[in-house]
Scaffold this motif. Structure first.
Motif, PDB file in Angstrom:
ATOM      1  N   GLN A  38      -5.368  30.312  33.393  1.00  0.00           N
ATOM      2  CA  GLN A  38      -4.480  31.084  34.255  1.00  0.00           C
ATOM      3  C   GLN A  38      -3.974  30.244  35.425  1.00  0.00           C
ATOM      4  N   VAL A  39      -4.803  29.358  35.944  1.00  0.00           N
ATOM      5  CA  VAL A  39      -4.366  28.461  37.025  1.00  0.00           C
ATOM      6  C   VAL A  39      -3.164  27.644  36.561  1.00  0.00           C
ATOM      7  N   MET A  40      -3.260  27.076  35.364  1.00  0.00           N
ATOM      8  CA  MET A  40      -2.181  26.264  34.820  1.00  0.00           C
ATOM      9  C   MET A  40      -0.924  27.113  34.586  1.00  0.00           C
ATOM     10  N   LEU A  41      -1.098  28.299  34.045  1.00  0.00           N
ATOM     11  CA  LEU A  41       0.044  29.169  33.761  1.00  0.00           C
ATOM     12  C   LEU A  41       0.711  29.672  35.037  1.00  0.00           C
ATOM     13  N   ASP A  42      -0.095  30.004  36.038  1.00  0.00           N
ATOM     14  CA  ASP A  42       0.467  30.451  37.323  1.00  0.00           C
ATOM     15  C   ASP A  42       1.276  29.347  37.986  1.00  0.00           C
ATOM     16  N   ARG A  43       0.778  28.117  37.920  1.00  0.00           N
ATOM     17  CA  ARG A  43       1.542  26.995  38.490  1.00  0.00           C
ATOM     18  C   ARG A  43       2.876  26.833  37.769  1.00  0.00           C
ATOM     19  N   ALA A  44       2.865  26.983  36.466  1.00  0.00           N
ATOM     20  CA  ALA A  44       4.106  26.860  35.692  1.00  0.00           C
ATOM     21  C   ALA A  44       5.102  27.946  36.107  1.00  0.00           C
ATOM     22  N   ARG A  45       4.622  29.168  36.269  1.00  0.00           N
ATOM     23  CA  ARG A  45       5.504  30.255  36.694  1.00  0.00           C
ATOM     24  C   ARG A  45       6.080  29.970  38.079  1.00  0.00           C
ATOM     25  N   THR A  46       5.252  29.447  38.966  1.00  0.00           N
ATOM     26  CA  THR A  46       5.714  29.115  40.313  1.00  0.00           C
ATOM     27  C   THR A  46       6.823  28.069  40.264  1.00  0.00           C
ATOM     28  N   ARG A  47       6.755  27.156  39.300  1.00  0.00           N
ATOM     29  CA  ARG A  47       7.797  26.126  39.146  1.00  0.00           C
ATOM     30  C   ARG A  47       9.040  26.672  38.445  1.00  0.00           C
ATOM     31  N   GLY A  48       9.003  27.932  38.023  1.00  0.00           N
ATOM     32  CA  GLY A  48      10.149  28.531  37.352  1.00  0.00           C
ATOM     33  C   GLY A  48      10.127  28.382  35.841  1.00  0.00           C
ATOM     34  N   GLU A  49       9.012  27.919  35.299  1.00  0.00           N
ATOM     35  CA  GLU A  49       8.892  27.784  33.855  1.00  0.00           C
ATOM     36  C   GLU A  49       8.455  29.119  33.260  1.00  0.00           C
ATOM     37  N   HIS A  50       8.543  29.217  31.947  1.00  0.00           N
ATOM     38  CA  HIS A  50       8.181  30.450  31.241  1.00  0.00           C
ATOM     39  C   HIS A  50       7.020  30.145  30.294  1.00  0.00           C
ATOM     40  N   PRO A  51       5.801  30.171  30.833  1.00  0.00           N
ATOM     41  CA  PRO A  51       4.642  29.807  30.014  1.00  0.00           C
ATOM     42  C   PRO A  51       4.253  30.909  29.045  1.00  0.00           C
ATOM     43  N   PRO A  52       3.534  30.523  28.001  1.00  0.00           N
ATOM     44  CA  PRO A  52       2.978  31.544  27.100  1.00  0.00           C
ATOM     45  C   PRO A  52       1.866  32.297  27.822  1.00  0.00           C
ATOM     46  N   GLU A  53       1.374  33.326  27.212  1.00  0.00           N
ATOM     47  CA  GLU A  53       0.236  34.065  27.752  1.00  0.00           C
ATOM     48  C   GLU A  53      -1.051  33.280  27.467  1.00  0.00           C
ATOM     49  N   GLY A  54      -2.064  33.547  28.254  1.00  0.00           N
ATOM     50  CA  GLY A  54      -3.344  32.876  28.060  1.00  0.00           C
ATOM     51  C   GLY A  54      -3.926  33.115  26.670  1.00  0.00           C
ATOM     52  N   LEU A  55      -3.749  34.324  26.155  1.00  0.00           N
ATOM     53  CA  LEU A  55      -4.254  34.638  24.824  1.00  0.00           C
ATOM     54  C   LEU A  55      -3.528  33.823  23.749  1.00  0.00           C
ATOM     55  N   ASP A  56      -2.230  33.528  23.975  1.00  0.00           N
ATOM     56  CA  ASP A  56      -1.499  32.675  23.039  1.00  0.00           C
ATOM     57  C   ASP A  56      -2.097  31.270  23.003  1.00  0.00           C
ATOM     58  N   ILE A  57      -2.502  30.777  24.159  1.00  0.00           N
ATOM     59  CA  ILE A  57      -3.124  29.451  24.205  1.00  0.00           C
ATOM     60  C   ILE A  57      -4.449  29.473  23.465  1.00  0.00           C
ATOM     61  N   LEU A  58      -5.202  30.543  23.646  1.00  0.00           N
ATOM     62  CA  LEU A  58      -6.460  30.678  22.912  1.00  0.00           C
ATOM     63  C   LEU A  58      -6.206  30.722  21.406  1.00  0.00           C
ATOM     64  N   ASP A  59      -5.258  31.558  20.986  1.00  0.00           N
ATOM     65  CA  ASP A  59      -4.984  31.747  19.560  1.00  0.00           C
ATOM     66  C   ASP A  59      -4.373  30.521  18.884  1.00  0.00           C
ATOM     67  N   HIS A  60      -3.453  29.867  19.572  1.00  0.00           N
ATOM     68  CA  HIS A  60      -2.652  28.824  18.921  1.00  0.00           C
ATOM     69  C   HIS A  60      -3.060  27.396  19.271  1.00  0.00           C
ATOM     70  N   LEU A  61      -3.895  27.243  20.287  1.00  0.00           N
ATOM     71  CA  LEU A  61      -4.282  25.895  20.704  1.00  0.00           C
ATOM     72  C   LEU A  61      -5.794  25.701  20.621  1.00  0.00           C
ATOM     73  N   LEU A  62      -6.541  26.541  21.320  1.00  0.00           N
ATOM     74  CA  LEU A  62      -7.996  26.357  21.367  1.00  0.00           C
ATOM     75  C   LEU A  62      -8.683  26.766  20.062  1.00  0.00           C
ATOM     76  N   ALA A  63      -8.340  27.926  19.522  1.00  0.00           N
ATOM     77  CA  ALA A  63      -9.015  28.407  18.314  1.00  0.00           C
ATOM     78  C   ALA A  63      -8.912  27.421  17.147  1.00  0.00           C
ATOM     79  N   PRO A  64      -7.730  26.881  16.853  1.00  0.00           N
ATOM     80  CA  PRO A  64      -7.679  25.924  15.739  1.00  0.00           C
ATOM     81  C   PRO A  64      -8.559  24.693  15.973  1.00  0.00           C
ATOM     82  N   MET A  65      -8.610  24.231  17.210  1.00  0.00           N
ATOM     83  CA  MET A  65      -9.465  23.068  17.492  1.00  0.00           C
ATOM     84  C   MET A  65     -10.931  23.441  17.351  1.00  0.00           C
TER      85      MET A  65
END
Length: 194
Positions: A137-164
Motif C-alpha cells: 500500500q505504501v508503494m501504491l499510495d506513492r504512485a497515486r500521489t504522483r498521478g499514476e494509476h496503480p493496480p489494487e494491492g490484491l491484483d499485485i498479490l494475485d498476479h505478481l506474488l502468488a505466481p512466484m
C-alpha cells in the motif's frame, strides 16, 4: 563508563540471541518442517537456554510469528524509484531473490503451516499478510500521489506474488529475471480486467 557499557551490552546480546534463534527456526523448518521441532530444539540449535526463548516469546507460535514477520519486514524492501513501473520491477526482483534464498522457502512453508495451527497460527498468518499488504500500500499510495494509476494491492498479490510463491513452493521453475519481468508487464498491461 561502566554504566554506559551495561546499557549497551544487553541490547547487543539481545539482538544476537534473537538472530541466532531466528536462524535456528528457519533451519529447523527447512530440515524438519513445521510441527516437527520444539522450543528445546530451537534453543539447542541457537545455543541459548529454553528459558531465554520462553521469556522472550512465551511459546513456539509467538516465536514462529516473530520469525515470519521479521523476515518479511527485513527482506524485499519497498523501492521508491519515482515510477510505479520501476518500483514494481525492483520490488518483484527483490521478492524473487528473497523467496529463492535460503530462508525464503522455509518462511513461506511456515506461514502456510501456521494457517492450520489454530487461532494463534491464523493470527500469525494474518499478521504476515497484513504486513505484506501494508508494504504494498505504501508503494501504491506513492504512485497515486504522483498521478499514476496503480493496480489494487490484491491484483499485485494475485498476479505478481502468488505466481512466484507457487513456483518456489512447488519447485515448478526458477524465478528468472525474464519471468519476473513478464509478471510485472502483465500486471501493468492496460487490458487488465478492473
Amino acid at each position: 563508563m561502566q554504566e554506559q557499557e551495561r546499557a549497551r551490552r544487553p541490547g547487543g546480546r539481545s539482538a544476537r540471541v534473537r538472530a541466532a534463534v531466528h536462524q535456528a527456526v528457519t533451519g529447523l523448518i527447512a530440515e524438519r518442517g513445521y510441527g516437527n521441532f520444539t522450543v528445546g530444539d530451537v534453543a539447542a540449535r541457537a545455543g541459548v537456554a529454553d528459558t531465554s526463548v520462553y521469556r522472550r516469546w512465551g511459546n513456539l507460535e509467538a516465536l514462529l510469528t516473530d520469525v515470519a514477520i521479521t523476515w518479511l519486514t527485513t527482506t524485499s524492501p519497498i523501492p521508491d524509484t519515482g515510477s510505479l513501473d520501476t518500483d514494481l520491477r525492483t520490488y518483484a526482483a527483490n521478492v524473487a531473490r528473497d523467496v529463492s534464498g535460503p530462508d525464503g522457502l522455509a518462511v513461506l512453508r511456515l506461514v502456510i503451516a501456521l494457517s492450520t495451527a489454530g487461532d494463534a497460527g491464523v493470527q500469525a498468518r494474518d499478521a504476515f499478510l497484513a504486513e505484506r499488504g501494508r508494504q504494498l500500500q505504501v508503494m501504491l499510495d506513492r504512485a497515486r500521489t504522483r498521478g499514476e494509476h496503480p493496480p489494487e494491492g490484491l491484483d499485485i498479490l494475485d498476479h505478481l506474488l502468488a505466481p512466484m510463491y507457487v513456483r518456489i513452493l512447488f519447485g515448478t521453475g526458477p524465478l528468472t529475471p525474464a519471468y519476473v519481468n513478464s509478471l510485472v508487464t502483465r500486471l501493468l498491461t492496460p487490458e487488465r480486467i478492473p
